[in-house]
Design an enzyme around this catalytic site. Structure first.
Site, PDB file in Angstrom:
ATOM      1  N   ASP A 258      -5.534  -3.693  18.031  1.00  0.00           N
ATOM      2  CA  ASP A 258      -4.251  -3.041  18.364  1.00  0.00           C
ATOM      3  C   ASP A 258      -4.207  -1.680  17.677  1.00  0.00           C
ATOM      4  OD1 ASP A 258      -1.709  -2.620  19.365  1.00  0.00           O
ATOM      5  OD2 ASP A 258      -0.699  -3.839  17.853  1.00  0.00           O
TER       6      ASP A 258
ATOM      7  N   LEU B 207       0.848  -1.185   0.000  1.00  0.00           N
ATOM      8  CA  LEU B 207       0.000   0.000   0.000  1.00  0.00           C
ATOM      9  C   LEU B 207       0.883   1.235   0.000  1.00  0.00           C
ATOM     10  CD1 LEU B 207      -2.708  -1.042   2.645  1.00  0.00           C
ATOM     11  CD2 LEU B 207      -2.766  -1.333   0.158  1.00  0.00           C
TER      12      LEU B 207
END
Length: 283
Positions: free
Chosen positions: A190, A88
């Site tokens: 997280d 990405l």
């Protein structure tokens, strides 16, 4: 990375390997080939099942329409586990869009109606079972806080004084969560400032999930521990999926969890923060 190791990856035309910093669990690399870029995670001297939970989380994100890395391959080379993802390209974006993305994530309820996940969370310093349960309190306390308490005692980071304080805190959390209605939704697990990014086209994406189905306040509280999320994020989230009354007080439960994780992993530099948060809970 050694050429012999890299040659065993399911890739053709590898031209460049660049280390990527920022994580503390895996070794990470950007791989360039003749026509594409990839993101590689490596966990030395572990079985490929080390990544089973992360893979399941990424698949759950994909099914929920959450922008995140796509799983391309997973395996084991010379005793090292690896996970190959699409790359990405980072850019800049608006945190209000990030708030809406996380709100969208939290709109996806557990398919079983229960709390937990099909795979455990496997870490390098502590792991959690994620066994399915009808009670959020049971999952959070017995499968998270109690596990961390035991780990801290075993490491000599907690002694009788800290354990006594934890038992008081534990009773308070049980009482408060009994009064709070929790709905099991898909969580990142997280969600600190290093686990989101904006793509080159400005869209937000979530990375490195430790996914499971739990109370959404867990994710949002963790965003407040180390910063990285601004007022636009929280405003957009609240406008999309408002939090229940009293969330500010319950946030300390999940801050405590996250600080205990860091105390267990990084040592005494987090001891004061853990103790301070426990005292805030029982005030």
């Amino acid at each position: 990375m050694q050429k012999e190791w890299l040659a065993q990856l399911p890739l053709n035309g590898l031209t460049q390997v660049l280390p990527v910093s920022g994580g503390d669990v895996n070794k990470a690399f950007r791989l360039d080939t003749n026509d594409k870029r990839y993101f590689l995670l490596v966990q030395p001297q572990h079985n490929q099942e080390f990544y089973a939970g992360e893979i399941a989380g990424l698949h759950a994100f994909e099914d929920a329409g959450i922008l995140a890395p796509r799983v391309l391959a997973n395996g084991q080379i010379d005793g090292d586990a690896y996970l190959l993802l699409n790359f990405l390209q980072s850019g800049f974006g608006d945190q209000s869009d990030l708030g809406k993305l996380v709100a969208h994530l939290h709109q996806h309820q557990s398919p079983t109606g229960r709390f937990g996940f099909d795979f455990p969370y496997t870490g390098t310093s502590v792991s959690f079972k994620n066994d399915w349960t009808d009670s959020w309190s049971e999952l959070f306390i017995k499968q998270r806080l109690d596990i961390l308490s035991l780990a801290l005692q075993q490491q000599g980071l907690w002694e009788s004084r800290e354990l006594k304080l934890y038992q008081e805190v534990r009773k308070r959390i049980v009482k408060e969560l009994t009064l709070h209605e929790s709905i099991p939704v898909l969580l990142h697990g997280d969600l600190w400032g290093g686990n989101y990014m904006f793509l080159s086209d400005g869209r937000p994406a979530l990375i490195d999930p430790a996914a499971f189905y739990g109370d959404r306040e867990f994710d949002i509280a963790i965003t407040t521990v180390f910063g990285g999320f601004n007022e636009a994020f929280y405003r957009a989230y609240q406008m999309t999926t408002p939090l229940a009354e009293g969330y500010e007080k319950r946030f300390n439960f999940y801050r405590l969890y996250y600080l205990m994780v860091h105390l267990n992993k990084f040592g005494r530099s987090y001891a004061q923060s853990v103790t301070r948060t426990m005292k805030q809970i029982i005030i």
